[in-house]
Design a protein around this motif. Structure first.
Motif, PDB file in Angstrom:
ATOM      1  N   ALA A   6       0.826  -1.205   0.000  1.00 15.68           N
ATOM      2  CA  ALA A   6       0.000   0.000   0.000  1.00 15.68           C
ATOM      3  C   ALA A   6       0.864   1.259   0.000  1.00 15.68           C
ATOM      4  N   ASN A   7       1.896   1.271   0.846  1.00 19.64           N
ATOM      5  CA  ASN A   7       2.755   2.449   0.923  1.00 19.64           C
ATOM      6  C   ASN A   7       3.475   2.689  -0.397  1.00 19.64           C
ATOM      7  N   ASP A   8       4.008   1.615  -0.985  1.00 17.86           N
ATOM      8  CA  ASP A   8       4.708   1.770  -2.266  1.00 17.86           C
ATOM      9  C   ASP A   8       3.760   2.227  -3.368  1.00 17.86           C
ATOM     10  N   GLY A   9       2.543   1.674  -3.362  1.00 14.20           N
ATOM     11  CA  GLY A   9       1.582   2.093  -4.365  1.00 14.20           C
ATOM     12  C   GLY A   9       1.235   3.569  -4.248  1.00 14.20           C
ATOM     13  N   LEU A  10       0.998   4.022  -3.031  1.00 14.87           N
ATOM     14  CA  LEU A  10       0.660   5.422  -2.806  1.00 14.87           C
ATOM     15  C   LEU A  10       1.796   6.338  -3.233  1.00 14.87           C
ATOM     16  N   PHE A  50      -2.797  -4.684  -2.382  1.00 15.13           N
ATOM     17  CA  PHE A  50      -2.633  -3.436  -1.647  1.00 15.13           C
ATOM     18  C   PHE A  50      -1.820  -2.415  -2.434  1.00 15.13           C
ATOM     19  N   PHE A  51      -0.859  -2.877  -3.249  1.00  9.53           N
ATOM     20  CA  PHE A  51      -0.163  -1.920  -4.111  1.00  9.53           C
ATOM     21  C   PHE A  51      -1.152  -1.293  -5.095  1.00  9.53           C
ATOM     22  N   ALA A  52      -1.971  -2.150  -5.717  1.00 11.91           N
ATOM     23  CA  ALA A  52      -2.945  -1.641  -6.679  1.00 11.91           C
ATOM     24  C   ALA A  52      -3.919  -0.671  -6.009  1.00 11.91           C
ATOM     25  N   SER A  53      -4.341  -1.010  -4.786  1.00 13.82           N
ATOM     26  CA  SER A  53      -5.260  -0.129  -4.054  1.00 13.82           C
ATOM     27  C   SER A  53      -4.619   1.220  -3.768  1.00 13.82           C
ATOM     28  N   GLY A  54      -3.353   1.171  -3.307  1.00 17.23           N
ATOM     29  CA  GLY A  54      -2.657   2.420  -3.020  1.00 17.23           C
ATOM     30  C   GLY A  54      -2.386   3.225  -4.275  1.00 17.23           C
ATOM     31  N   VAL A 114      -3.862  11.038  -1.109  1.00 13.67           N
ATOM     32  CA  VAL A 114      -2.693  10.219  -0.791  1.00 13.67           C
ATOM     33  C   VAL A 114      -2.187  10.532   0.615  1.00 13.67           C
ATOM     34  N   GLY A 115      -2.203  11.823   0.987  1.00 10.90           N
ATOM     35  CA  GLY A 115      -1.768  12.190   2.332  1.00 10.90           C
ATOM     36  C   GLY A 115      -2.612  11.530   3.411  1.00 10.90           C
ATOM     37  N   ILE A 116      -3.914  11.523   3.225  1.00  9.43           N
ATOM     38  CA  ILE A 116      -4.810  10.870   4.185  1.00  9.43           C
ATOM     39  C   ILE A 116      -4.523   9.369   4.253  1.00  9.43           C
ATOM     40  N   ALA A 117      -4.357   8.748   3.077  1.00  7.96           N
ATOM     41  CA  ALA A 117      -4.087   7.313   3.041  1.00  7.96           C
ATOM     42  C   ALA A 117      -2.751   6.979   3.699  1.00  7.96           C
ATOM     43  N   LEU A 118      -1.732   7.807   3.471  1.00  2.27           N
ATOM     44  CA  LEU A 118      -0.424   7.581   4.097  1.00  2.27           C
ATOM     45  C   LEU A 118      -0.516   7.681   5.613  1.00  2.27           C
ATOM     46  N   MET A 119      -1.266   8.649   6.092  1.00  2.04           N
ATOM     47  CA  MET A 119      -1.403   8.808   7.548  1.00  2.04           C
ATOM     48  C   MET A 119      -2.163   7.630   8.151  1.00  2.04           C
ATOM     49  N   LEU A 120      -3.183   7.156   7.457  1.00  3.70           N
ATOM     50  CA  LEU A 120      -3.921   5.988   7.958  1.00  3.70           C
ATOM     51  C   LEU A 120      -3.018   4.749   8.001  1.00  3.70           C
ATOM     52  N   THR A 121      -2.203   4.578   6.969  1.00  2.00           N
ATOM     53  CA  THR A 121      -1.275   3.440   6.947  1.00  2.00           C
ATOM     54  C   THR A 121      -0.276   3.535   8.085  1.00  2.00           C
ATOM     55  N   GLY A 122       0.312   4.717   8.271  1.00  2.00           N
ATOM     56  CA  GLY A 122       1.279   4.906   9.354  1.00  2.00           C
ATOM     57  C   GLY A 122       0.657   4.711  10.722  1.00  2.00           C
ATOM     58  N   ALA A 123      -0.564   5.227  10.905  1.00  2.00           N
ATOM     59  CA  ALA A 123      -1.244   5.080  12.198  1.00  2.00           C
ATOM     60  C   ALA A 123      -1.559   3.618  12.480  1.00  2.00           C
ATOM     61  N   GLN A 175       5.094   8.784   8.076  1.00  2.00           N
ATOM     62  CA  GLN A 175       4.705   8.210   6.780  1.00  2.00           C
ATOM     63  C   GLN A 175       4.333   9.314   5.794  1.00  2.00           C
ATOM     64  N   LEU A 176       3.615  10.307   6.283  1.00  2.00           N
ATOM     65  CA  LEU A 176       3.194  11.421   5.424  1.00  2.00           C
ATOM     66  C   LEU A 176       4.405  12.197   4.912  1.00  2.00           C
ATOM     67  N   ALA A 177       5.344  12.495   5.799  1.00  2.00           N
ATOM     68  CA  ALA A 177       6.514  13.285   5.410  1.00  2.00           C
ATOM     69  C   ALA A 177       7.362  12.558   4.371  1.00  2.00           C
ATOM     70  N   ILE A 178       7.573  11.263   4.594  1.00  2.00           N
ATOM     71  CA  ILE A 178       8.387  10.492   3.646  1.00  2.00           C
ATOM     72  C   ILE A 178       7.711  10.404   2.282  1.00  2.00           C
ATOM     73  N   GLY A 179       6.408  10.091   2.288  1.00  2.00           N
ATOM     74  CA  GLY A 179       5.688   9.936   1.032  1.00  2.00           C
ATOM     75  C   GLY A 179       5.602  11.212   0.232  1.00  2.00           C
ATOM     76  N   LEU A 180       5.186  12.298   0.866  1.00  2.00           N
ATOM     77  CA  LEU A 180       5.056  13.562   0.139  1.00  2.00           C
ATOM     78  C   LEU A 180       6.420  14.130  -0.237  1.00  2.00           C
ATOM     79  N   GLY A 181       7.435  13.841   0.594  1.00  2.00           N
ATOM     80  CA  GLY A 181       8.784  14.292   0.250  1.00  2.00           C
ATOM     81  C   GLY A 181       9.270  13.649  -1.039  1.00  2.00           C
ATOM     82  N   ALA A 182       9.060  12.323  -1.163  1.00  2.00           N
ATOM     83  CA  ALA A 182       9.463  11.618  -2.387  1.00  2.00           C
ATOM     84  C   ALA A 182       8.691  12.141  -3.595  1.00  2.00           C
TER      85      ALA A 182
END
Length: 374
Positions: free
Chosen positions: A146-150, A296-300, A325-334, A351-358
């Motif tokens: 999920a994280n990689d997909g997002l 989960f990759f496809a979902s993300g 994507v930010g909401i989904a990343l935070m839910l995954t991290g939480a 999770q949010l910082a890493i994802g949006l940073g990339a």
């Protein structure tokens, strides 16, 4: 007058403690109803302990016990979750609740009761660890998928947007990234888990060794070498091997401090319980891990594509994609934080910082290359 105010505050606090203990007992009884065997007995034991604590507060309140009241909102939510799911997720939340017990700071609480609560946290931690071991293989694949997909598909979408391409190209690129990434993740996870299971199988004791233990040369005692190869010091290895072979020669049950002439003895007394913490159960099955990773990759990866699939364009589509994507990343991290028994908010923010940073880096590269090509 001050004494009356103090007494009133104490009574209100005691009533809250009583309500919370009753709710905790309901949590454990609800969890026990969805389990069997040893885990059920342990959970029922925890419920009885919480009911014993509730009786303490009832005795302290006496005639001031007041009407029946509910516990904290989070505990009521936990009861509802326990009744409907009874999963490792609920155990992880219960562990978190036990870790926040205020009893260690409450002067009205006996030391024995505060100690009970600390021990309850360890009991729930151990039960949650069992559940984590059962789901860790598939859960790891699901979280990473999920994280990689997002992250990867948002980065891909923002990268091509930075290159100033039309919205239909953005949509096509996102869908292609979704499919390619999901297939790659699923195949990679299958190969990874399959290889890891094969390595674990190669390290396990050969069950055929059981047949030759009784025929070993007592004087040479090469069984001790196997014990030493498995990590025992020389003295302990010889003591265990001598004791085992002596009992075999005397035709006695070959048991000495848990030893018996099985494959485990022929390979250093390896503990079978390690399989649940370091072995196949933790790794999971290759097909299940691959399927989890693919789905989960496809979902993300679908999340950042949704605004463009809905026909939105321009800044609105980009902002909506980033927000989703930010909401989904935070839910995954939480979720990872809760299941690991840690605070969910820091994990969600990380999770949010890493994802949006990339994604931001990829967008800037897209702008740079788009300007260069143009």
């Amino acid at each position: 007058m001050q004494d009356k105010i103090t007494d009133s505050r104490s009574i209100r606090r005691w009533r809250r403690r009583l309500a919370d203990e009753r709710e905790e007992a309901r949590v454990y009884r609800s969890l026990a109803a969805r389990r069997s065997g040893e885990e059920r007995e342990i959970l029922l034991g925890l419920a009885e302990a919480e009911e014993r604590h509730a009786r303490f507060w009832e005795g302290l309140l006496g005639d001031e016990i007041g009407p029946h009241r509910r516990g904290q909102f989070r505990m009521r939510i936990l009861v509802a979750l326990a009744r409907r799911f009874g999963s490792v997720f609920v155990l992880a939340l219960a562990q978190r609740a036990e870790s926040r017990s205020p009893y260690r700071y409450d002067q009205d609480v006996p030391a024995s009761m505060a100690a009970d609560e600390r021990i309850h946290e360890e009991v729930v931690r151990a039960l949650a660890a069992r559940g984590r071991a059962r789901v860790s293989g598939s859960f790891r694949a699901a979280v990473f998928g999920a994280n990689d997909g997002l992250v990867s598909n948002l980065a891909l979408v923002l990268g091509v947007i930075g290159g100033n391409v039309p919205s239909d190209v953005v949509l096509l690129t996102g869908l292609a990234g979704l499919l390619a990434g999901a297939l790659s993740m699923g195949a990679g996870e299958y190969i990874s888990v399959r290889s890891q299971r094969e390595l674990l199988s190669a390290a396990r004791p050969d069950p055929r060794a059981r047949a030759v233990v009784a025929d070993l040369d007592f004087d040479a005692n090469e069984l001790a070498l196997v014990y030493r190869a498995r990590g025992m010091d020389e003295e302990e290895a010889h003591r265990r091997a001598d004791a085992l072979l002596s009992k075999i020669q005397l035709n006695l049950p070959a048991r000495h401090e848990g030893a018996e002439p099985t494959a485990e003895d022929a390979h250093g007394g390896q503990d079978r319980s390690s399989e649940t913490t370091d072995g196949h159960e933790v790794v999971g099955t290759a097909m299940r891990a691959a399927l989890s990773s693919f789905v989960f990759f496809a979902s993300g990866a679908l999340v950042p594509v949704l605004p463009f699939a809905a026909g939105l364009t321009g800044v609105l589509a980009v902002v909506l994609a980033v927000v989703l994507v930010g909401i989904a990343l935070m839910l995954t991290g939480a979720t990872v934080g809760v299941l690991s028994g840690a605070a969910p908010l820091p994990r969600a923010v990380r999770q949010l910082a890493i994802g949006l940073g990339a994604a931001a880096v990829t967008y800037l590269l897209g702008v740079l290359f788009g300007a260069t090509v143009g």
